[in-house]
Every structure is written in C-alpha cells, then in structure tokens.
Design a protein around this motif. Structure first.
Motif: not given
Ligand SMILES: CCCCC/C=C/CC(=O)SCCNC(=O)CCNC(=O)[C@H](O)C(C)(C)COP(=O)(O)OP(=O)(O)OC[C@H]1O[C@@H](n2cnc3c(N)ncnc32)[C@H](O)[C@@H]1OP(=O)(O)O
Length: 400
Positions: A164-168, A200-209, A253-256, A285-287, A392-394, A396-398
């Motif tokens: 949950p802390a990583k939005k699944n 709070d999330y179902y899933s934010s899709g592929n973990d970009l890490t 999000v994404g693959i979810a 697209p995938e899945g 970019d994602f990382f 922005r986080k930084a």
C-alpha cells in the motif's frame, strides 16, 4: 492436471449421471474412513494422516465428487502405492472414475500422497462448518508470499496486492508471486478468484524501479527478461480456468488496467480511476489490451485510453464496458462481498465450463497478441523515450 482430466470425462452425460450417484460417505469414502491403515503407509506424518482420515468423517458439507475422487486416490496411493488393480470396464462408471483418479497419481511416493491427503483435508476443514472453532485470520492467510495476502473463505480465493505504501506498484517479485498464486488458485477448492488491492490504490501498475535494476548483461538483457516475464504473467490470466473477478478498490494504472480485459467481472468503487499513460512513458499497450479494449469499448474509445492516455472515472469505464458495476465507496466492500459470496455458491463445474465456452475460442489469438505486445515492449523499453520518461518520474520524486 490428471485430476482435472477425470472431472472432464465426468462431464459427459453417462458419467455425469454416475457421478451424481457417488454418495458422500459410501463408495468413495469407505477406504478413507476405515482406519485399517496399512503398515506400508507408516512414515513421518503418519499421525497427521490418521488424524486427517478421521477428520474426513467430521465434514458436514459434501466436498463434491471431484474432491472425493482426489481423497480416494490419495488414500489408496498413501496406503497401497501406485495403482495395482485392473482397469474396470467402460460401463463400470464409478469404479472407473476411482481407478482413473488413483492411476493418475502414477508413481507419486506414498509419503507425498499422505502429505497431499493431509493438506487437502486441512483445506476442506477450513471451508467446512464442521469445525465449531472460528478460524483466525492468521490461519486463513496463505504463507509463502511477501507481496500478496492470499486468503480462502466461502469458496473464494482472494489475492490482495499488498504494497500500500507504494500504491501496490508491481515489482518483478510481485509478478512472480501473482503467477504462483494464480496457479495455486486454479487448483484449490475455491469456485471464484478475486483480485484486489490493499490501501487506497488498486495498483499503480508496473513498478518503475523494475527498469532501474540492470543485470550484468546490460539493459538489453533486462528488456529481454522483462518481456519474458510480462508474456508469462499475462499468459496466466489468459489461461486461468475459473471466474476471475477484479475488486477495484481505488485508482488503477498501466498493466493493472489493461489486464482487466481478461477478467470475467470488474467491480469498481466510485473512487477508482482507470489510466493507461503509455505514450507519456514511451511505452505501448500490453495485457492484450490492444485487442480486448477495442473489442470491449470500440476502437475510438480504446484509442483515447491506450494512445492518448485519457484517464477514465469509474462511471466512464462502466459506460464503456470495461467495468461491470460501480458501487459507492462507502458501501463498496460490503456490497461486493455479499454479491461474490452468493455467486461462489453456484455450481462450480457449470461456472468453469461456461467460462471455457466463453473464452476458449479466443485463447490462441490472445496468446499470439500477448507475445507480440511483449516483443514490441522489449524494443520500447530500450528507447530513449521510455528511458527518459522513467528518469523523469524519479527526478520529479527527488525534487519533492
Ligand atoms: C516485468 C515488467 C512488466 C512491465 C509491464 C508494463 C506495464 C506498463 C505500466 O504499468 S505503465 C504504468 C506505470 N505506472 C506509473 O507510471 C505510475 C507512477 N506513479 C505515479 O504516477 C504516482 O505515484 C501515482 C499517481 C500512482 C500516485 O501519486 P501520489 O502522489 O498519490 O503518491 P506517490 O507518488 O507519493 O506514491 C507513493 C509512493 O509509491 C511510489 N510509487 C507509486 N507508484 C509507483 C510506480 N508505478 N513505480 C514505482 N514507484 C511507485 C512513489 O514513488 C512513492 O514512493 P516514495 O514514498 O518512496 O516516494
């Protein structure tokens, strides 16, 4: 698989009649209930085995013919070893079903058969009302998964994404655990399988890490391995034999999202959103969504989502056929689980066969589409567009 084969044969009209006549506490169970366990069955878990044999007597709920055949076969294997009797005649339907079940165990060692019998009975006990004890949550939770919480209750196996802390967000470990969980759920005694997310999330899709952990073989090897993992992961959904339900508790999000096209029911909280920002990420697209989405919602709406990354509300996803039904968030869990518990009591075999009829004729096509989508993504992951988007994602986080 062999046991599934038995049930498949039993689906024929003669056999169906025979199986209906299999009494719970008679022919199939006689050997299991007799406590004359042969000496050859003695071993490390003999006590557990004897106790399991006793517990079968206490089950109040008929576990169904398929399970009774499994119990019979495992008992015979545990006590006598590989099938050693002549095959009954074609029209001796009950004995033939029993013989088939036993024979299907091949050379399974007695000790393994004993353990499998114990495990099967333990699973039956947890779904049976014969036990007056209320089982604790810990008992129901399946061990061996770090990123998922898996429970089985009321004939429903629930696979809950648990970061949950990583939005699944889905790590490579999570893809692998989900594949294992689906494999187990396809064989357990549940009638339906449910996916949901913790938090709070179902899933934010592929973990970009996933894209940052580069092996010694470099990014090419990373892309190749990821494409294989993705293809295998999606294949498990294409082939999953039981009704598969998504309980979308929050944003996806994404693959979810894309994988939802392979589910049989999608229930969404009105808090859920559905977002496939592939072009923002330099991805494609995938899945199987390049096929399922245009089919479900028509090409125009599929293009808005898959190419232009339009985020849908739950209501919009419902209007476009991706979601089966939307519930107010305040009553979501209660309403959905009441519904699913009622569905889980429907005839197991009929539900599975109906799913096969609905889905099987497209399986080959879906596997081909999955392979192609994975192949294309393998190339995309090596593109500057994709690498920059992940960076970019990382960054922005930084900056936050
Ligand atoms: C084997 C490989 C197969 C590959 C299959 C391909 C699939 C394609 C896709 O799935 S594409 C979709 C990829 N997902 C995303 O692009 C989502 C990225 N995440 C976000 O945009 C946001 O995090 C959010 C909108 C989901 C949530 O935003 P919010 O501000 O509410 O929360 P945070 O951003 O603070 O998130 C909390 C922490 O969770 C981390 N996190 C969330 N999602 C991901 C993710 N997908 N990958 C990696 N990490 C994610 C986020 O970084 C925060 O971590 P922190 O607390 O350590 O900062």
């Amino acid at each position: 698989m062999a046991l599934v084969g038995v049930s498949g044969r039993l689906a024929g009209c003669y056999c169906l009649r025979a199986v209906r006549s299999l009494p719970f506490c008679s022919s199939l169970q006689v050997p299991a209930l007799q406590l004359h366990i042969s000496k050859t069955a003695m071993g490390a878990c003999q006590k557990d085995f004897e106790s399991a044999v006793n517990q079968v007597k206490l089950l109040k709920k008929d576990p169904g013919n398929e399970v009774k055949l499994k119990l019979y076969a495992l008992y015979k294997q545990a006590t006598e070893g590989p099938c050693n009797t002549p095959k009954p005649g074609l029209f001796d339907l009950i004995n033939k079903a029993k013989w088939d079940a036993w024979n299907a165990l091949g050379n399974l060692p007695k000790e393994t058969a004993r353990q499998n019998y114990v495990d099967l009975v333990s699973g039956l006990r947890s779904s049976s009302d014969s036990s007056s004890q209320v089982k604790s949550e810990a008992d129901k939770k399946r061990a061996g998964y770090d990123t998922l919480v898996i429970t089985s209750e009321d004939c429903i196996t629930k696979i809950m994404l648990n970061r949950p802390a990583k939005k699944n967000a889905l790590t490579t470990q999570m893809y692998r655990e989900i594949m294992l969980a689906l494999e187990a759920a396809s064989k357990d005694d549940s009638t339906i399988t449910v996916f949901t997310g913790n938090g709070d999330y179902y899933s934010s899709g592929n973990d970009l890490t996933n894209f940052t952990d580069i092996p010694p073989g470099g990014i090419e090897e990373k892309a190749k391995n990821s494409a294989i993992l993705l293809r295998d992961f999606v294949d498990c959904f294409i082939d999953f034999p039981k009704p598969l339900v998504a309980v979308v508790n929050g944003p996806a999000v994404g693959i979810a999202v894309t994988i939802l096209g392979l589910f049989d029911l999608v229930y969404a909280s009105d808090r859920a959103t559905f977002h496939t920002p592939f072009s923002h990420l330099g991805q494609t697209p995938e899945g199987c969504s390049s096929y399922t989405f245009p089919k479900i919602m028509g090409p125009a709406k599929a293009v808005e989502m898959l190419i232009f990354g339009k985020k849908l509300t739950a209501g919009e996803a419902y209007a476009q056929g991706l979601v089966t039904e939307v519930f107010p968030d305040s009553t979501f869990q209660k309403e959905v689980w009441t519904r699913l518990k009622a569905y889980s009591k429907l005839s197991q075999n009929a539900m599975h066969i109906s799913k096969q009829i609905i889905r099987n004729h497209e399986k080959e096509k879906l596997h081909a589409i999955n392979a192609e989508e994975s192949r294309i993504l393998q190339e995309r992951w090596l593109s500057d567009e994709c690498m920059n988007a992940v960076m970019d994602f990382f960054s922005r986080k930084a900056k936050l």
